[in-house]
Every structure is written in structure tokens, then in C-alpha cells.
Design an enzyme around this catalytic site. Sequence first.
Site, short mmCIF file in Angstrom:
data_model
loop_
_atom_site.label_atom_id
_atom_site.label_comp_id
_atom_site.label_asym_id
_atom_site.label_seq_id
_atom_site.Cartn_x
_atom_site.Cartn_y
_atom_site.Cartn_z
N ASP A 91 0.83 -1.20 0.00
CA ASP A 91 0.00 0.00 0.00
C ASP A 91 0.87 1.26 0.00
OD1 ASP A 91 -2.25 1.57 0.25
OD2 ASP A 91 -2.45 1.28 2.40
N LYS A 177 -10.65 8.92 10.34
CA LYS A 177 -10.57 9.07 8.88
C LYS A 177 -9.11 8.87 8.51
CE LYS A 177 -9.66 11.29 5.60
NZ LYS A 177 -8.66 10.85 4.60
N LEU A 181 -5.10 1.95 3.84
CA LEU A 181 -5.92 0.76 4.08
C LEU A 181 -5.80 0.08 5.44
CD1 LEU A 181 -5.55 -1.30 0.82
CD2 LEU A 181 -7.58 -0.16 1.73
N GLY A 232 -3.75 21.27 8.59
CA GLY A 232 -3.85 21.56 10.02
C GLY A 232 -4.53 22.90 10.28
N GLU A 249 -0.58 17.45 14.97
CA GLU A 249 0.80 16.99 14.74
C GLU A 249 1.11 17.28 13.28
OE1 GLU A 249 2.81 15.80 16.92
OE2 GLU A 249 1.50 15.25 18.57
N CYS A 283 7.71 12.93 9.39
CA CYS A 283 7.53 14.32 9.83
C CYS A 283 8.75 14.85 10.57
CB CYS A 283 6.31 14.41 10.74
SG CYS A 283 6.33 13.16 12.03
N GLU A 382 9.47 21.68 4.00
CA GLU A 382 9.47 20.22 4.11
C GLU A 382 9.37 19.61 2.71
OE1 GLU A 382 5.85 18.46 5.81
OE2 GLU A 382 7.14 17.27 7.10
P1 NAD Z 1 -2.35 16.04 4.40
O1 NAD Z 1 -2.45 17.20 5.31
O2 NAD Z 1 -2.48 16.25 2.95
O3 NAD Z 1 -3.42 14.92 4.78
C1 NAD Z 1 -3.53 14.41 6.10
C2 NAD Z 1 -4.93 13.83 6.29
O4 NAD Z 1 -5.86 14.91 6.23
C3 NAD Z 1 -5.36 12.83 5.21
O5 NAD Z 1 -6.12 11.80 5.80
C4 NAD Z 1 -6.23 13.69 4.30
O6 NAD Z 1 -7.19 12.93 3.59
C5 NAD Z 1 -6.90 14.60 5.31
N1 NAD Z 1 -7.42 15.86 4.77
C6 NAD Z 1 -7.04 16.51 3.65
N2 NAD Z 1 -7.78 17.63 3.48
C7 NAD Z 1 -8.64 17.70 4.52
C8 NAD Z 1 -9.65 18.62 4.92
N3 NAD Z 1 -9.95 19.70 4.20
N4 NAD Z 1 -10.32 18.37 6.07
C9 NAD Z 1 -10.02 17.31 6.82
N5 NAD Z 1 -9.10 16.38 6.48
C10 NAD Z 1 -8.40 16.57 5.35
O7 NAD Z 1 -0.94 15.37 4.74
P2 NAD Z 1 -0.30 14.05 4.08
O8 NAD Z 1 0.32 14.43 2.78
O9 NAD Z 1 -1.26 12.93 4.11
O10 NAD Z 1 0.84 13.70 5.16
C11 NAD Z 1 2.10 14.31 5.17
C12 NAD Z 1 2.20 15.38 6.24
O11 NAD Z 1 1.91 14.83 7.54
C13 NAD Z 1 3.59 15.95 6.35
O12 NAD Z 1 3.53 17.36 6.44
C14 NAD Z 1 4.12 15.35 7.65
O13 NAD Z 1 5.14 16.09 8.27
C15 NAD Z 1 2.89 15.27 8.47
N6 NAD Z 1 3.05 14.30 9.55
C16 NAD Z 1 3.22 14.76 10.83
C17 NAD Z 1 3.44 13.84 11.87
C18 NAD Z 1 3.68 14.32 13.29
O14 NAD Z 1 3.66 13.49 14.19
N7 NAD Z 1 3.91 15.60 13.53
C19 NAD Z 1 3.46 12.47 11.60
C20 NAD Z 1 3.27 12.04 10.27
C21 NAD Z 1 3.07 12.97 9.25
#
Ligand code: NAD
Length: 488
Positions: A91, A177, A181, A232, A249, A283, A382
Site C-alpha cells: 500500500d 478518517k 488501508l 492543520g 501533529e 515528519c 518540508e
Molecule cells: P495532508 O495534510 O495532505 O493529509 C492528512 C490527512 O488529512 C489525510 O487523511 C487527508 O485525507 C486529510 N485531509 C485533507 N484535506 C482535509 C480537509 N480539508 N479536512 C479534513 N481532512 C483533510 O498530509 P499528508 O500528505 O497525508 O501527510 C504528510 C504530512 O503529515 C507531512 O507534512 C508530515 O510532516 C505530516 N506528519 C506529521 C506527523 C507528526 O507526528 N507531527 C506524523 C506524520 C506525518
Amino acid sequence: MRTDLYIDGQWCKPIKGGTFAVINPASEEIIHHAPAGTAEDIDAAVTAARRAFDEGPWPRLSGGERARYLRAIADGIRTRQAELAQLEVIDNGKPLPEADWDVADAAGCFDFYAGLAEGLDANGAEPIALADARFASRAVKEPIGVAGAIIPWNYPLLMASWKVAPALAAGCTMVLKPSELTALEVGAIADDVGLPAGVLNIVTGFGMDAGQPLIDHKDVDKLAFTGSVPTGSRVIAAAARDIKKVSLELGGKSPFLIFDDSDVEKAVEWILFGIFWNQGQVCSATSRVLVQDGIYDRLLRRLVEETRKIKIGDGLATGTLLGPLVSKRQYDQVLSAIDEARSAGATIAAGGQRAPGFNKGYYIEPTIIINAPLDSDAWREEIFGPVVCVRSFSTEAEAVALANDSRFGLAAAVMSADDERTERVAAALRAGIVWINCSQPTFTEAPWGGYKQSGIGRELGRWGLENYLETKQITRMTGKDPWGWYIK
Ligand code: NAD
């Protein structure tokens, strides 16, 4: 692989019937069509979680009783460890030994929070010493309510466990959410151990279709989000409207400071681990390496040599140390970040392109960038891929200033033979996690989270449990005299 959502203890198709293609990043083949939930499914899931919280047994069980479910989930994960690790690889792309590590950590996380759930019984009420002797007061912890949790794709099972385990331990119910998978398998394992219906609900789907309705839902009391800074911001904006509790996070651009008195071989090993584990899609990846002048040339030479030896391949192939990136989108973004670094005047000291020898798959060479200008995106933003920027420094003060010159503050690392210096630097670094003489080891017992734009709140350890607890003051009037304000 699951084709259904997990809502109210039942497996069900998305109400609108949508699916999304799951692509193996090593082969670019579609391996599955996963259920794509929408606002209607989120509403059903939140309704179930609300009912389970307001009327169901879960928040009313003792911590010890909840702990039994958590330990059973941990055992369920361990029983299926090999299968879950394989699923994670096809995956997500990560090498199998890494996936295996993640799955074991996920099980350990449920065990750890089982212990804290038991502790809630023992430490249930904290007496408060009041200056006014006519009253006796105590503070008790109670679950916040319905938690809406959203997680990214880089550690699907582990990120799920970092949220599900403490929320359930606290007595919350949850709608999760996820982005990938394997989180649905947590639902299957929870179902197998007889978790009451509605306590954990899992709705896969796209961010705007499933994530946004969850953060907007009026019946959610608490939002727990892991992902990028822009998403975020949307989460905290949604939380602000209804004053939902929120923990975030987010991303990072973590520095690694290496002083002249360091062992160069150890430094190289920790740099590699700090940036190439999980293809750099971490991250806390130490993506900015600062090396003191005296060892800079020697260290860079060794780093380039070792980087070029890293075995790239399918995560399932024996000996693979670097797999493909998770998706075409991520692959394109990382290659374009490398191109931008070149245009900004940086030098590519190793890698920098699609990995040769692969017709298919989102493979990028492990990449070392030097001379990235301090105002370039390569240095400041990043990249979330196997790309590290390396530069030299001469004094401790300069290194600390360079390290702290970032809008992020998730993690940082420092290496030196001088313990006083590493302690001094650890104190000066503006980051939520500081590693000394290593980079990345992560412990379920220790707090995890960021300063500055890297987040709000902490996960893991007892701090992770606090995310899902309210504090209630209960005060009893013990004095026998009348109050005597209105009625004299
Ligand atoms: P992303 O912000 O694109 O997506 C994260 C999640 O949010 C996904 O499930 C996505 O479907 C959902 N999402 C997207 N748009 C949304 C909205 N409008 N409303 C609610 N939910 C929504 O991030 P990504 O590309 O999946 O992950 C990478 C990022 O995550 C990097 O910036 C990384 O640093 C961060 N991260 C942080 C930590 C930590 O512990 N600080 C750990 C892992 C990853």
C-alpha cells in the site's frame, strides 16, 4: 483487503457507493478499490460514536475493563503481524522490515495505553488543598467525548494506533478518517475482540469528501489531526467555530547539528537513518544537517559514499533499504523540489533524479543537496522525500541560530562527544523532540509533538492520554455554618 467502511460495529458500503484506486507504488498497479466515504457516512459514524458515548457502556467502564479490550487489540495486531506488514508495504512502499517494526510498535502502543487506562482507576481523584477549610475539592479526569481523528499515509497503522489507543483508554469514542488501508484492519481486530458497537468507527476517503465533514461535524467534541500544515490550519479553523478541543501533529524541517568531536562513522549512520528511513516521508526527518567546519569535508565524502550504496527496490525484496515514494503525486513533488533547489543555486552532491534501472514505480535516488541558499525552499520547506540538505558551520552559536531559523519546531538532533555542550544545545533548540547522539528513535512512553507551526499538544506517553481527557473539579461544602450572604 477491505471494501467496506466500519460504522457502528458493522461493515457497510459507502452510502454513495464510491471507491478509490489503491496503487502499489512499487509496480504502479491498481491492487484494490477501497471504499470512499462521504459526508453521509461520516454523519452515520459520528451518530454511532455519539450514541456509544452518551448511552453505551464504554465511558462508564472502569479503566481496567477498557484495558482488557486494548490488550486484546494489541494481541490481535501481533497475531496478524506478518500479514499487516505485507499489506503496509504494497500500500505504502516502505521496506518490509520497517513495516514490521511499525506493526510491532502499533501493538506496543495499545499495550502501553492499556496500562494507563488501569492507572486511571488508581489515580481517579486528585485531592486539591484549598485555602478555605469550609470546602473539600478534588479533580477527576473524564473522557472528552466523541473524538474525530484524521491521519496521514506515511505510517498508516502506527498513526492510527497513536490516536485510537489513548482515546479508547480515556473512554472516548472515535471516528477515524485514515489515509490508507491498514487502519481498516484495526477496525477488524477491534470487532474480533468484541469492542462495543460505535466505540470505534473508521471511514476511509478523500480529505475534502470525508475529512472536512468530520472536522465540521457539530457532534464531534475533539479533533486529533496528523498531517500537513495547510490542512492543520483548516482543522483548527473548523475547531474554532464550535470551540472543539484540538490537537495537531504537523510537518517539520528538523535540523541535525554535528560537532567536530563527533565520531564521523556514527554521524553518517545517524544522518542516513534520520533522512532515508521510510523514504524520508517522516515528519521528524532530520532534513537539514549542519556539520562543523573541521569534519565537514570528511563527513560529506563518507555520507556520499554510503548514500550511493543504499539498496533501492521493491519493499518486499530482501535487502531493500529504500522503497518507492508513496504515490505519483509525492514522487512528482519531490523531483520538482530537487529541480527548484538546482535552480536556486544549490549543488546536488548525490542522487537527485529518478532511480535508474526501474521501468515502473515511484523510485527516487537518495539525494544530498549542498550549498542550498538559506532562503531557498530546499533549506526551509518540508520536502517529505529522501532528500537532505547539508551545510557547514563554525561556532555553536551559529549552529543553534541556523537550526532555530525555521517556522517549524518538531524535532532536532545534536551530536558531540562533549555532554555539557549537547545539554546546552538541547536546551537552546526550539523543538518538541531533541535527540542527542542519534536521530529518530521514538518511544511510546515519551511525549511527541512540535513547537511553532509543527503543532499543538503532545501525543504518546501520559501526554497522549491527556489529549482525550477533561478535568472536572468536584467541590463539597463541608463546613456546617450557613453561607449567610442573602439570608442572615
Ligand atoms: P495532508 O495534510 O495532505 O493529509 C492528512 C490527512 O488529512 C489525510 O487523511 C487527508 O485525507 C486529510 N485531509 C485533507 N484535506 C482535509 C480537509 N480539508 N479536512 C479534513 N481532512 C483533510 O498530509 P499528508 O500528505 O497525508 O501527510 C504528510 C504530512 O503529515 C507531512 O507534512 C508530515 O510532516 C505530516 N506528519 C506529521 C506527523 C507528526 O507526528 N507531527 C506524523 C506524520 C506525518
